[in-house]
Structure formats: C-alpha cells, structure tokens
Design a protein around this motif. Structure first.
Motif, PDB file in Angstrom:
ATOM      1  N   ASP A  52       0.829  -1.204   0.000  1.00 53.11           N
ATOM      2  CA  ASP A  52       0.000   0.000   0.000  1.00 53.11           C
ATOM      3  C   ASP A  52       0.864   1.254   0.000  1.00 53.11           C
ATOM      4  OD1 ASP A  52      -2.315  -1.488  -0.003  1.00 53.11           O
ATOM      5  OD2 ASP A  52      -2.711  -1.257   2.141  1.00 53.11           O
ATOM      6  N   LEU A  53       1.944   1.233   0.768  1.00 51.05           N
ATOM      7  CA  LEU A  53       2.836   2.393   0.834  1.00 51.05           C
ATOM      8  C   LEU A  53       3.498   2.669  -0.512  1.00 51.05           C
ATOM      9  CD1 LEU A  53       4.631   1.928   4.269  1.00 51.05           C
ATOM     10  CD2 LEU A  53       3.262   3.907   3.581  1.00 51.05           C
ATOM     11  N   GLU A  54       3.944   1.621  -1.168  1.00 46.93           N
ATOM     12  CA  GLU A  54       4.609   1.818  -2.458  1.00 46.93           C
ATOM     13  C   GLU A  54       3.629   2.353  -3.499  1.00 46.93           C
ATOM     14  OE1 GLU A  54       6.364  -1.980  -3.107  1.00 46.93           O
ATOM     15  OE2 GLU A  54       8.117  -1.551  -1.858  1.00 46.93           O
ATOM     16  N   ALA A  55       2.391   1.865  -3.471  1.00 50.88           N
ATOM     17  CA  ALA A  55       1.372   2.402  -4.373  1.00 50.88           C
ATOM     18  C   ALA A  55       1.094   3.870  -4.058  1.00 50.88           C
ATOM     19  CB  ALA A  55       0.088   1.584  -4.266  1.00 50.88           C
ATOM     20  N   ALA A  56       1.058   4.199  -2.759  1.00 52.43           N
ATOM     21  CA  ALA A  56       0.836   5.585  -2.355  1.00 52.43           C
ATOM     22  C   ALA A  56       1.991   6.478  -2.795  1.00 52.43           C
ATOM     23  CB  ALA A  56       0.653   5.666  -0.844  1.00 52.43           C
ATOM     24  N   ARG A  57       3.224   6.001  -2.637  1.00 49.12           N
ATOM     25  CA  ARG A  57       4.387   6.796  -3.059  1.00 49.12           C
ATOM     26  C   ARG A  57       4.324   7.088  -4.556  1.00 49.12           C
ATOM     27  NH1 ARG A  57       9.697   3.644  -2.415  1.00 49.12           N
ATOM     28  NH2 ARG A  57       8.634   2.461  -4.047  1.00 49.12           N
ATOM     29  N   ASP A  58       4.009   6.078  -5.362  1.00 45.42           N
ATOM     30  CA  ASP A  58       3.910   6.290  -6.803  1.00 45.42           C
ATOM     31  C   ASP A  58       2.830   7.317  -7.129  1.00 45.42           C
ATOM     32  OD1 ASP A  58       5.895   4.408  -7.087  1.00 45.42           O
ATOM     33  OD2 ASP A  58       4.524   2.779  -7.662  1.00 45.42           O
ATOM     34  N   GLN A  59       1.721   7.231  -6.428  1.00 43.80           N
ATOM     35  CA  GLN A  59       0.620   8.162  -6.659  1.00 43.80           C
ATOM     36  C   GLN A  59       1.027   9.587  -6.280  1.00 43.80           C
ATOM     37  OE1 GLN A  59      -3.080   6.631  -5.182  1.00 43.80           O
ATOM     38  NE2 GLN A  59      -4.134   8.597  -5.302  1.00 43.80           N
ATOM     39  N   LEU A  60       1.744   9.738  -5.177  1.00 42.57           N
ATOM     40  CA  LEU A  60       2.175  11.061  -4.725  1.00 42.57           C
ATOM     41  C   LEU A  60       3.183  11.681  -5.688  1.00 42.57           C
ATOM     42  CD1 LEU A  60       2.561  10.378  -0.901  1.00 42.57           C
ATOM     43  CD2 LEU A  60       0.851  11.849  -1.980  1.00 42.57           C
ATOM     44  N   VAL A  61       4.136  10.891  -6.133  1.00 46.75           N
ATOM     45  CA  VAL A  61       5.150  11.399  -7.057  1.00 46.75           C
ATOM     46  C   VAL A  61       4.523  11.804  -8.388  1.00 46.75           C
ATOM     47  CG1 VAL A  61       7.221  10.781  -8.354  1.00 46.75           C
ATOM     48  CG2 VAL A  61       7.043  10.171  -5.942  1.00 46.75           C
ATOM     49  N   ASP A  62       3.526  11.035  -8.832  1.00 48.16           N
ATOM     50  CA  ASP A  62       2.816  11.398 -10.057  1.00 48.16           C
ATOM     51  C   ASP A  62       2.040  12.699  -9.877  1.00 48.16           C
ATOM     52  OD1 ASP A  62       3.759   9.199 -11.404  1.00 48.16           O
ATOM     53  OD2 ASP A  62       1.948   7.990 -11.085  1.00 48.16           O
ATOM     54  N   ALA A  63       1.452  12.888  -8.692  1.00 49.13           N
ATOM     55  CA  ALA A  63       0.629  14.069  -8.440  1.00 49.13           C
ATOM     56  C   ALA A  63       1.468  15.324  -8.258  1.00 49.13           C
ATOM     57  CB  ALA A  63      -0.242  13.850  -7.209  1.00 49.13           C
ATOM     58  N   VAL A  64       2.666  15.170  -7.664  1.00 47.23           N
ATOM     59  CA  VAL A  64       3.534  16.322  -7.386  1.00 47.23           C
ATOM     60  C   VAL A  64       4.915  16.017  -7.956  1.00 47.23           C
ATOM     61  CG1 VAL A  64       4.403  17.904  -5.621  1.00 47.23           C
ATOM     62  CG2 VAL A  64       2.240  16.698  -5.251  1.00 47.23           C
ATOM     63  N   PRO A  65       5.130  16.251  -9.239  1.00 46.69           N
ATOM     64  CA  PRO A  65       6.439  15.961  -9.851  1.00 46.69           C
ATOM     65  C   PRO A  65       7.554  16.702  -9.111  1.00 46.69           C
ATOM     66  CG  PRO A  65       4.804  16.447 -11.545  1.00 46.69           C
ATOM     67  CD  PRO A  65       4.157  16.770 -10.223  1.00 46.69           C
ATOM     68  N   GLY A  66       8.635  15.971  -8.852  1.00 48.72           N
ATOM     69  CA  GLY A  66       9.752  16.555  -8.126  1.00 48.72           C
ATOM     70  C   GLY A  66       9.631  16.434  -6.624  1.00 48.72           C
ATOM     71  N   GLY A  67       8.480  15.955  -6.155  1.00 43.68           N
ATOM     72  CA  GLY A  67       8.306  15.793  -4.713  1.00 43.68           C
ATOM     73  C   GLY A  67       9.151  14.655  -4.174  1.00 43.68           C
ATOM     74  N   GLN A  68       9.641  14.813  -2.962  1.00 45.11           N
ATOM     75  CA  GLN A  68      10.494  13.799  -2.333  1.00 45.11           C
ATOM     76  C   GLN A  68       9.673  13.023  -1.312  1.00 45.11           C
ATOM     77  OE1 GLN A  68      14.174  15.279  -0.718  1.00 45.11           O
ATOM     78  NE2 GLN A  68      14.629  13.344   0.346  1.00 45.11           N
ATOM     79  N   VAL A  69       9.482  11.732  -1.567  1.00 46.41           N
ATOM     80  CA  VAL A  69       8.662  10.882  -0.708  1.00 46.41           C
ATOM     81  C   VAL A  69       9.466   9.652  -0.306  1.00 46.41           C
ATOM     82  CG1 VAL A  69       6.489   9.625  -0.482  1.00 46.41           C
ATOM     83  CG2 VAL A  69       6.621  11.603  -2.006  1.00 46.41           C
ATOM     84  N   GLU A  70       9.498   9.364   0.977  1.00 49.61           N
ATOM     85  CA  GLU A  70      10.099   8.127   1.472  1.00 49.61           C
ATOM     86  C   GLU A  70       9.047   7.329   2.219  1.00 49.61           C
ATOM     87  OE1 GLU A  70      13.895   7.946   3.129  1.00 49.61           O
ATOM     88  OE2 GLU A  70      14.668   9.732   2.113  1.00 49.61           O
ATOM     89  N   VAL A  71       9.191   6.016   2.211  1.00 53.38           N
ATOM     90  CA  VAL A  71       8.220   5.160   2.880  1.00 53.38           C
ATOM     91  C   VAL A  71       8.885   4.414   4.030  1.00 53.38           C
ATOM     92  CG1 VAL A  71       6.928   4.874   0.732  1.00 53.38           C
ATOM     93  CG2 VAL A  71       8.584   3.145   1.392  1.00 53.38           C
ATOM     94  N   ARG A  72       8.113   4.200   5.072  1.00 52.15           N
ATOM     95  CA  ARG A  72       8.555   3.417   6.208  1.00 52.15           C
ATOM     96  C   ARG A  72       7.399   2.534   6.666  1.00 52.15           C
ATOM     97  NH1 ARG A  72      12.487   5.570   4.652  1.00 52.15           N
ATOM     98  NH2 ARG A  72      14.263   6.439   5.811  1.00 52.15           N
ATOM     99  N   VAL A  73       7.667   1.256   6.830  1.00 49.98           N
ATOM    100  CA  VAL A  73       6.652   0.325   7.322  1.00 49.98           C
ATOM    101  C   VAL A  73       6.699   0.318   8.839  1.00 49.98           C
ATOM    102  CG1 VAL A  73       5.861  -2.061   7.341  1.00 49.98           C
ATOM    103  CG2 VAL A  73       6.846  -1.093   5.250  1.00 49.98           C
ATOM    104  N   CYS A  74       5.561   0.567   9.463  1.00 49.44           N
ATOM    105  CA  CYS A  74       5.527   0.593  10.935  1.00 49.44           C
ATOM    106  C   CYS A  74       4.087   0.469  11.406  1.00 49.44           C
ATOM    107  CB  CYS A  74       6.132   1.901  11.451  1.00 49.44           C
ATOM    108  SG  CYS A  74       6.242   1.991  13.251  1.00 49.44           S
ATOM    109  N   ASP A  75       3.887  -0.310  12.451  1.00 51.79           N
ATOM    110  CA  ASP A  75       2.597  -0.408  13.126  1.00 51.79           C
ATOM    111  C   ASP A  75       2.626   0.588  14.283  1.00 51.79           C
ATOM    112  OD1 ASP A  75       0.397  -1.037  14.674  1.00 51.79           O
ATOM    113  OD2 ASP A  75       0.703  -3.200  14.609  1.00 51.79           O
ATOM    114  N   VAL A  76       1.789   1.620  14.236  1.00 48.47           N
ATOM    115  CA  VAL A  76       1.868   2.689  15.233  1.00 48.47           C
ATOM    116  C   VAL A  76       1.527   2.206  16.633  1.00 48.47           C
ATOM    117  CG1 VAL A  76       1.407   4.512  13.559  1.00 48.47           C
ATOM    118  CG2 VAL A  76      -0.509   3.463  14.788  1.00 48.47           C
ATOM    119  N   SER A  77       0.858   1.061  16.740  1.00 45.08           N
ATOM    120  CA  SER A  77       0.537   0.537  18.068  1.00 45.08           C
ATOM    121  C   SER A  77       1.733  -0.162  18.721  1.00 45.08           C
ATOM    122  CB  SER A  77      -0.643  -0.435  17.988  1.00 45.08           C
ATOM    123  OG  SER A  77      -0.288  -1.615  17.281  1.00 45.08           O
TER     124      SER A  77
END
Length: 330
Positions: A52-77
């Motif tokens: 899900d995170l990788e799909a979200a990153r691709d979507q964000l980069v497409d929406a904001v060209p040049g934007g810097q997005v990093e992903v981290r997997v973590c359960d907040v609980s």
C-alpha cells in the motif's frame, strides 16, 4: 559551462522542511501527505503494509512531480517499532518539522458484537499510536524550539455515535491527549492542533470492519460516508487540515455538523446521549449467537457490499466508491 545554481525560490530537496505522516498509505492520510508535498515539504509516509505504501508513493510522485517521498513500514501501536522509526527518520532523513497522525481503524456494529480485541485494535492505533510517536518527536521539537503537530481525532470523540463504540472510545482519548499536549506546549515554539472531522468521502467505508449483521450495518454506514450532505470532500478536508496544522491552530473543526454536534453535546449532554440511544435502537440488532463469548464474524466493507448486493446502496455510495478508487482504498 559551470553548473547552474539553484533558484533562490526553489530550495534544494534537503533544505525543504520534513513532514512525517502516519496512516498515509490511503484515504485522508494520503491526501494530507499530498497536500504537504505540494506545499514544498519532503514527506515520509508510514503504514503497516509495504505494498500500500509503495502504491501511495507512486501516486504522490505522479501528483507532485519533483516531490520527495520516502516510505517506512511501521505499526503505530508497536511502541518499540515507532521509537525505531523516529530515530531512523531523524538521523537518516532529517529533523521532523511537521508530524500528522491519521492512522485509524473503523469497526461498525452493535455493542453485543464488540470484543476485547476490537477495543485493543482501536486504542492501539488511534490513542496509543499518537502517544507513541508524539512523545519522542515532540522532545526533539522542543530542543529546536519549533515544530507543528496535528492529531486527527473525530466528532466521534466528542459525541459517541451508535454502533461505533470502540472507535469513539479511542478518538475521545485522542482528543484529550491532543488538547492536553497543546496546553503543555504553550510558549515553546511547538504547536499541537486537534483536528475534529466529521464524515468524509475518503472511501474508507470499503476498508471498514463490520460485525453483527454486517451487510445491514454496511447499508447505513456506506451511504452516510458517501453522500455530499453528510460527508465532506476528503480533498477539501486535507487542505483545511494542513492549513490549520501549519498555522499552529489549536483546534480544527471541519464541518458545520461537527461544530453543531460539539456545541449541542456541551450544552445538553444528557439529551445527546438519549438521542444516540434512540439512534442505536433504529440500527440493526445483533444476531443471536450460541454463547455470549462467541466472537461475531468481522467482514470488510467491500465484502459486506458484495453480500448485500443492493443496487440502491451501490447508487448511494457512488461518490464514496470513486473516492476509494482515487485514494488507494482498493
């Protein structure tokens, strides 16, 4: 020819302020991350599922060209995992200037079908999650003398709605945590914004968990989370949230119904509870089970919709379904 120097109005990526958004792989969190990215922030997005995170990153980069997005997997609980996440981001990416906690779970059903596990999941994600990440982040912000924190709570944390009991308990605690944090940070240069949305068209009804008579529960919740008169545009909500957090507002109430509900509850708490009780009696009752300790079946919204197979409900949730498609909820 010497390399061109960066434009004074376009800071290098490493000079852009860093935002950490928890629960950003889909729905409102994804839209908040996109809004921050569009405003020139670097963004680290976090959730429990890498795909899900990788799909979200691709979507964000497409929406904001040049934007810097990093992903981290973590359960907040998971407190230890969250502490590791904060250390990793602060040391490897940069100081966290903006923190927005959006992660949530929605469980819909009558009280008789709710279990200890429902409460544990809600409290772990929507109360312990903000606590786990905010305490280490705010310590570093205090040292730097600046920072912005936003905690997304809910009208359900102010007025307990029927058939959303564990959700409301967790969100109520999140309201108290965020408001207490704002008071404690007064004068420090760090601000805390309590975000109190009502229903929003994020598409989250397709990922919500339904118990009791699951299909019947979906039949009222899905349309309520989709219809324009009841649910706010998630894109507009994300813009308003980011406006409020970056401005350091103490509180952000997103819809007229939220404002009315909060004030009505403050003036007439007993009447509010009785009205919620009436609403509960109008909603589907729990199915008969052999033993009171037998857990009821839990069904995701998409499956509940399939089982219901109602053209009317499908029509009423059209806008919500479109939002789910846009916001990575499928």
């Amino acid at each position: 020819m010497p390399p061109s120097s960066p434009s004074p109005t376009s800071p290098s990526p490493s000079a852009r302020p860093l935002a950490l958004v928890l629960g950003a792989s889909r729905g409102l969190g994804l839209l908040v991350a996109r809004e921050l990215l569009a405003r020139g922030h670097r963004v680290v997005i976090c959730s429990r599922t890498r795909s899900d995170l990788e799909a979200a990153r691709d979507q964000l980069v497409d929406a904001v060209p040049g934007g810097q997005v990093e992903v981290r997997v973590c359960d907040v609980s998971d407190r230890a995992a969250v502490l590791d996440l904060v250390r990793d981001v602060e040391s490897g990416v940069g100081p966290i200037e903006v923190l927005v906690t959006v992660a949530g779970v929605i469980q819909v059903g009558p009280a008789e079908s709710m279990t200890f596990e429902h409460f544990d999941a809600s409290l772990g994600t929507m109360l312990h999650g903000p606590i786990n990440v905010t305490l280490p982040v705010v310590a570093a912000m205090r040292e730097r003398g600046r920072g912005r924190i936003g905690t997304v709570t809910s009208i359900g944390g102010e007025v307990t709605p029927p058939h959303l009991w564990p959700y409301a308990v967790a969100k109520s605690g999140a309201v108290a945590f965020s408001e207490g944090l704002a008071a404690e940070l007064s004068g420090s240069g760090v601000t805390a914004t309590t975000v109190v949305p009502g229903l929003m068209r994020t598409g989250s009804h397709e990922r919500a968990h339904f118990t009791g008579r699951a299909s019947r529960e979906y039949a009222w919740f899905g349309p309520a989370a989709s219809l324009p008169l009841l649910a706010m545009s998630a894109d507009r909500a994300a813009r308003r949230i980011v406006d409020a957090v970056l401005a350091g507002e103490v509180r952000c109430e997103l819809t007229p119904l939220t404002k009315v509900g909060v004030r009505f509850r403050g003036l007439l708490p007993g009447t509010t509870t009785r009205l919620m009780g009436l609403g509960s009696r109008l909603l589907p009752s729990a199915p008969h089970r052999v033993g009171a300790t037998d857990p009821a079946e839990v069904v995701e919204g998409r499956e509940a919709s399939r089982r219901l197979d109602s053209r009317i409900v499908d029509t009423l949730t059209t806008l919500g379904a479109r939002a789910a498609e846009r916001n990575n909820e499928r």
